[in-house]
Motif scaffolding. Structure first.
Motif, PDB file in Angstrom:
ATOM      1  N   MET A   1     -47.328 -68.128 -27.904  1.00  0.00           N
ATOM      2  CA  MET A   1     -45.944 -67.619 -27.570  1.00  0.00           C
ATOM      3  C   MET A   1     -46.203 -66.293 -26.868  1.00  0.00           C
ATOM      4  SD  MET A   1     -42.815 -67.254 -29.808  1.00  0.00           S
ATOM      5  CE  MET A   1     -42.387 -69.038 -29.421  1.00  0.00           C
ATOM      6  N   ALA A   2     -45.320 -66.160 -26.042  1.00  0.00           N
ATOM      7  CA  ALA A   2     -45.142 -64.689 -25.559  1.00  0.00           C
ATOM      8  C   ALA A   2     -44.930 -63.605 -26.541  1.00  0.00           C
ATOM      9  CB  ALA A   2     -44.436 -64.971 -24.103  1.00  0.00           C
ATOM     10  N   LEU A   3     -45.432 -62.424 -26.214  1.00  0.00           N
ATOM     11  CA  LEU A   3     -44.908 -61.264 -26.885  1.00  0.00           C
ATOM     12  C   LEU A   3     -43.466 -60.732 -26.616  1.00  0.00           C
ATOM     13  CD1 LEU A   3     -48.315 -59.245 -26.996  1.00  0.00           C
ATOM     14  CD2 LEU A   3     -47.395 -60.689 -28.871  1.00  0.00           C
ATOM     15  N   GLN A   4     -42.841 -60.011 -27.456  1.00  0.00           N
ATOM     16  CA  GLN A   4     -41.596 -59.454 -27.081  1.00  0.00           C
ATOM     17  C   GLN A   4     -41.407 -58.778 -25.902  1.00  0.00           C
ATOM     18  OE1 GLN A   4     -40.114 -57.783 -30.623  1.00  0.00           O
ATOM     19  NE2 GLN A   4     -39.702 -59.792 -31.563  1.00  0.00           N
ATOM     20  N   MET A   5     -42.552 -58.140 -25.690  1.00  0.00           N
ATOM     21  CA  MET A   5     -42.419 -57.216 -24.295  1.00  0.00           C
ATOM     22  C   MET A   5     -42.474 -58.233 -22.997  1.00  0.00           C
ATOM     23  SD  MET A   5     -41.995 -54.155 -24.903  1.00  0.00           S
ATOM     24  CE  MET A   5     -42.326 -53.459 -23.589  1.00  0.00           C
ATOM     25  N   THR A   6     -42.975 -59.578 -23.202  1.00  0.00           N
ATOM     26  CA  THR A   6     -42.928 -60.225 -22.104  1.00  0.00           C
ATOM     27  C   THR A   6     -41.494 -60.879 -21.916  1.00  0.00           C
ATOM     28  OG1 THR A   6     -45.191 -61.066 -22.400  1.00  0.00           O
ATOM     29  CG2 THR A   6     -43.909 -62.558 -21.184  1.00  0.00           C
ATOM     30  N   HIS A   7     -40.851 -61.457 -22.885  1.00  0.00           N
ATOM     31  CA  HIS A   7     -39.592 -61.816 -23.090  1.00  0.00           C
ATOM     32  C   HIS A   7     -38.591 -60.737 -22.359  1.00  0.00           C
ATOM     33  CE1 HIS A   7     -39.846 -65.522 -25.137  1.00  0.00           C
ATOM     34  NE2 HIS A   7     -40.721 -64.653 -26.085  1.00  0.00           N
ATOM     35  N   LEU A   8     -38.828 -59.406 -22.689  1.00  0.00           N
ATOM     36  CA  LEU A   8     -37.885 -58.286 -22.175  1.00  0.00           C
ATOM     37  C   LEU A   8     -38.403 -58.336 -20.554  1.00  0.00           C
ATOM     38  CD1 LEU A   8     -38.250 -55.636 -25.048  1.00  0.00           C
ATOM     39  CD2 LEU A   8     -36.255 -57.044 -24.242  1.00  0.00           C
ATOM     40  N   ALA A   9     -39.185 -58.038 -20.288  1.00  0.00           N
ATOM     41  CA  ALA A   9     -39.811 -58.002 -18.632  1.00  0.00           C
ATOM     42  C   ALA A   9     -39.267 -58.868 -18.197  1.00  0.00           C
ATOM     43  CB  ALA A   9     -41.335 -58.027 -18.612  1.00  0.00           C
ATOM     44  N   VAL A  10     -39.303 -60.148 -18.470  1.00  0.00           N
ATOM     45  CA  VAL A  10     -38.591 -61.487 -17.684  1.00  0.00           C
ATOM     46  C   VAL A  10     -36.931 -61.349 -17.736  1.00  0.00           C
ATOM     47  CG1 VAL A  10     -38.341 -63.804 -17.758  1.00  0.00           C
ATOM     48  CG2 VAL A  10     -40.524 -62.951 -17.954  1.00  0.00           C
ATOM     49  N   ALA A  11     -36.529 -61.120 -19.128  1.00  0.00           N
ATOM     50  CA  ALA A  11     -35.067 -60.766 -18.807  1.00  0.00           C
ATOM     51  C   ALA A  11     -34.782 -59.878 -18.093  1.00  0.00           C
ATOM     52  CB  ALA A  11     -34.659 -60.415 -20.435  1.00  0.00           C
ATOM     53  N   PHE A  12     -35.466 -58.660 -17.931  1.00  0.00           N
ATOM     54  CA  PHE A  12     -34.840 -57.424 -16.873  1.00  0.00           C
ATOM     55  C   PHE A  12     -34.802 -57.897 -15.661  1.00  0.00           C
ATOM     56  CE2 PHE A  12     -35.264 -54.720 -20.524  1.00  0.00           C
ATOM     57  CZ  PHE A  12     -34.246 -53.611 -20.424  1.00  0.00           C
ATOM     58  N   LYS A  13     -35.814 -58.675 -15.204  1.00  0.00           N
ATOM     59  CA  LYS A  13     -36.037 -59.020 -13.889  1.00  0.00           C
ATOM     60  C   LYS A  13     -34.932 -60.305 -13.528  1.00  0.00           C
ATOM     61  CE  LYS A  13     -38.328 -58.633 -10.161  1.00  0.00           C
ATOM     62  NZ  LYS A  13     -38.154 -57.561  -9.321  1.00  0.00           N
ATOM     63  N   VAL A  14     -34.710 -61.283 -14.572  1.00  0.00           N
ATOM     64  CA  VAL A  14     -33.723 -62.109 -14.322  1.00  0.00           C
ATOM     65  C   VAL A  14     -32.344 -61.518 -14.271  1.00  0.00           C
ATOM     66  CG1 VAL A  14     -32.352 -64.204 -15.302  1.00  0.00           C
ATOM     67  CG2 VAL A  14     -34.967 -64.122 -15.421  1.00  0.00           C
ATOM     68  N   ALA A  15     -31.930 -60.774 -15.127  1.00  0.00           N
ATOM     69  CA  ALA A  15     -30.772 -59.829 -15.067  1.00  0.00           C
ATOM     70  C   ALA A  15     -30.564 -59.215 -13.727  1.00  0.00           C
ATOM     71  CB  ALA A  15     -30.549 -58.742 -16.206  1.00  0.00           C
ATOM     72  N   GLU A  16     -31.599 -58.597 -12.949  1.00  0.00           N
ATOM     73  CA  GLU A  16     -31.679 -57.903 -11.762  1.00  0.00           C
ATOM     74  C   GLU A  16     -31.233 -58.793 -10.721  1.00  0.00           C
ATOM     75  OE1 GLU A  16     -34.994 -55.800  -8.946  1.00  0.00           O
ATOM     76  OE2 GLU A  16     -35.085 -55.258 -11.243  1.00  0.00           O
ATOM     77  N   ILE A  17     -32.086 -60.016 -10.629  1.00  0.00           N
ATOM     78  CA  ILE A  17     -32.204 -61.024  -9.756  1.00  0.00           C
ATOM     79  C   ILE A  17     -30.419 -61.575  -9.764  1.00  0.00           C
ATOM     80  CG2 ILE A  17     -32.722 -63.239  -8.821  1.00  0.00           C
ATOM     81  CD1 ILE A  17     -35.675 -62.388  -9.779  1.00  0.00           C
ATOM     82  N   LEU A  18     -30.111 -61.980 -10.784  1.00  0.00           N
ATOM     83  CA  LEU A  18     -28.778 -62.635 -10.991  1.00  0.00           C
ATOM     84  C   LEU A  18     -27.648 -61.715 -10.987  1.00  0.00           C
ATOM     85  CD1 LEU A  18     -29.420 -65.629 -13.534  1.00  0.00           C
ATOM     86  CD2 LEU A  18     -29.524 -65.579 -11.145  1.00  0.00           C
ATOM     87  N   GLU A  19     -27.775 -60.284 -11.077  1.00  0.00           N
ATOM     88  CA  GLU A  19     -26.954 -59.417 -10.761  1.00  0.00           C
ATOM     89  C   GLU A  19     -25.757 -59.159 -12.268  1.00  0.00           C
ATOM     90  OE1 GLU A  19     -25.119 -59.584  -7.092  1.00  0.00           O
ATOM     91  OE2 GLU A  19     -27.084 -58.761  -5.960  1.00  0.00           O
TER      92      GLU A  19
END
Length: 53
Positions: free
Chosen positions: A1-19
């Motif tokens: 399972m991915a670590l929390q920092m991985t989840h956060l990094a992906v979430a920040f990038k998705v939030a940026e892309i989806l505005e």
């Protein structure tokens, strides 16, 4: 399972892309939730009820 920092990094990038602007903090917090289920008492009780091989 991915670590929390991985989840956060992906979430920040998705939030940026989806505005995502509204409720962005809740979205980011929710991205960590998948890891928290592994620490719940209900999950641990269920996990420990299965036979260990």
């Amino acid at each position: 399972m991915a670590l929390q920092m991985t989840h956060l990094a992906v979430a920040f990038k998705v939030a940026e892309i989806l505005e995502i602007e509204d409720n962005r903090a809740e979205y980011i917090l929710g991205s960590v939730a998948p890891d928290s289920v592994w620490f719940s008492d209900a999950y641990l009780e269920k996990k420990n009820s299965f036979p260990q091989f």
